[in-house]
Design a protein around this motif. Sequence first.
Motif, PDB file in Angstrom:
ATOM      1  N   VAL A  57       1.057  -1.340   0.033  1.00 41.75           N
ATOM      2  CA  VAL A  57       0.012  -0.075   0.140  1.00 41.75           C
ATOM      3  C   VAL A  57       0.956   1.373  -0.209  1.00 41.75           C
ATOM      4  O   VAL A  57       0.736   2.335  -0.942  1.00 41.75           O
ATOM      5  CB  VAL A  57      -0.858   0.281   1.009  1.00 41.75           C
ATOM      6  N   ALA A  58       1.842   0.691   0.651  1.00 44.84           N
ATOM      7  CA  ALA A  58       2.792   2.153   0.963  1.00 44.84           C
ATOM      8  C   ALA A  58       3.980   2.838  -0.475  1.00 44.84           C
ATOM      9  O   ALA A  58       3.868   3.796  -0.923  1.00 44.84           O
ATOM     10  CB  ALA A  58       4.208   2.040   1.843  1.00 44.84           C
ATOM     11  N   HIS A  64       2.182   6.352  -7.441  1.00 48.70           N
ATOM     12  CA  HIS A  64       0.764   6.746  -8.014  1.00 48.70           C
ATOM     13  C   HIS A  64       1.476   8.522  -7.449  1.00 48.70           C
ATOM     14  O   HIS A  64       1.632   8.871  -8.446  1.00 48.70           O
ATOM     15  CB  HIS A  64      -0.024   6.646  -6.834  1.00 48.70           C
ATOM     16  N   GLN A  65       1.678   9.099  -6.451  1.00 47.98           N
ATOM     17  CA  GLN A  65       2.215  10.370  -6.229  1.00 47.98           C
ATOM     18  C   GLN A  65       3.908  10.783  -7.599  1.00 47.98           C
ATOM     19  O   GLN A  65       3.348  12.212  -8.184  1.00 47.98           O
ATOM     20  CB  GLN A  65       3.124  11.324  -4.905  1.00 47.98           C
ATOM     21  N   GLY A 103       5.584  -3.568 -18.030  1.00 45.30           N
ATOM     22  CA  GLY A 103       4.051  -3.180 -17.904  1.00 45.30           C
ATOM     23  C   GLY A 103       4.208  -2.255 -16.921  1.00 45.30           C
ATOM     24  O   GLY A 103       4.431  -1.733 -16.583  1.00 45.30           O
ATOM     25  N   CYS A 104       2.847  -2.163 -16.778  1.00 40.17           N
ATOM     26  CA  CYS A 104       2.394  -1.222 -15.885  1.00 40.17           C
ATOM     27  C   CYS A 104       1.959  -1.439 -14.441  1.00 40.17           C
ATOM     28  O   CYS A 104       1.170  -2.718 -13.803  1.00 40.17           O
ATOM     29  CB  CYS A 104       1.042  -0.821 -16.126  1.00 40.17           C
ATOM     30  N   PRO A 105       3.022  -0.573 -13.526  1.00 39.00           N
ATOM     31  CA  PRO A 105       2.981  -1.097 -12.152  1.00 39.00           C
ATOM     32  C   PRO A 105       1.773  -1.438 -11.183  1.00 39.00           C
ATOM     33  O   PRO A 105       1.640  -1.909 -10.351  1.00 39.00           O
ATOM     34  CB  PRO A 105       4.422  -0.331 -11.621  1.00 39.00           C
ATOM     35  N   PHE A 106       0.848  -0.804 -11.522  1.00 35.00           N
ATOM     36  CA  PHE A 106      -0.086  -0.491 -10.839  1.00 35.00           C
ATOM     37  C   PHE A 106      -1.330  -1.772 -11.382  1.00 35.00           C
ATOM     38  O   PHE A 106      -1.738  -2.821 -10.493  1.00 35.00           O
ATOM     39  CB  PHE A 106      -1.462   0.814 -10.531  1.00 35.00           C
ATOM     40  N   GLN A 125      -7.569   1.608  -8.085  1.00 35.04           N
ATOM     41  CA  GLN A 125      -8.143   2.265  -8.537  1.00 35.04           C
ATOM     42  C   GLN A 125      -8.274   3.736  -8.797  1.00 35.04           C
ATOM     43  O   GLN A 125      -8.222   4.509  -9.584  1.00 35.04           O
ATOM     44  CB  GLN A 125      -9.850   2.171  -7.941  1.00 35.04           C
ATOM     45  N   GLU A 126      -7.533   4.476  -7.435  1.00 34.91           N
ATOM     46  CA  GLU A 126      -7.457   5.541  -7.184  1.00 34.91           C
ATOM     47  C   GLU A 126      -6.089   6.505  -8.461  1.00 34.91           C
ATOM     48  O   GLU A 126      -6.749   7.251  -8.579  1.00 34.91           O
ATOM     49  CB  GLU A 126      -6.464   5.723  -5.681  1.00 34.91           C
ATOM     50  N   ALA A 127      -5.228   5.327  -8.504  1.00 35.34           N
ATOM     51  CA  ALA A 127      -4.392   5.342  -9.483  1.00 35.34           C
ATOM     52  C   ALA A 127      -5.234   5.824 -10.576  1.00 35.34           C
ATOM     53  O   ALA A 127      -4.648   6.530 -11.833  1.00 35.34           O
ATOM     54  CB  ALA A 127      -2.920   5.026  -9.956  1.00 35.34           C
TER      55      ALA A 127
END
Length: 188
Positions: A57-58, A64-65, A103-106, A125-127
Amino acid sequence: MTKQRGQAVTDKIIDTAGRLFYKQGFNATGINQVIEEADIAKASLYKHFESKNDLMVAYLQGLHQSWYNRLETDIEKISDPKEKLLALFDHHDARQQFRDFGGCPFIKANNEAGAADPRILTEVQEAKEHAKSYIKTLVANSGHRQVLSDDELAETIFLMIEGGVTTASVFKQSADLQTAKKLIQKLI
């Protein structure tokens, strides 16, 4: 000074875990490997994170930031509103090249841990919602030809980028992201 040192340790743990999560996957990355590669004591890790999921999560929050800051910095260098839309594809292409088309890390995090922990799914989802929102803002300011509504164009761009990143990862090349860019260019 203790707070700075504590933050440095936290950052070191997150950076190490993030690199490992992206490279080898969440499930294949063990806490002991993170501890060893970060060169920290086990107690240090558990002082900052209660579980591997908390660490994920961290990592996603920081990712994301930093992702958004990097994207915004790249796009804001461009003055033409339509070119900003097209630059989204170049930005994602450059990031895929930087990541050796991994690929996308998310999406990777979601595939491995999103179903197991709703906090991880929420971060992903937020990202993705943030990406959509940013695209919608760029579309609204673009003065595009209105072949599609603003919402339709924004959703199309988002889906083309997501698909382009996925195929770039699968085929280890940028051609599909650049094809998507050319298709969007015809719509704007």
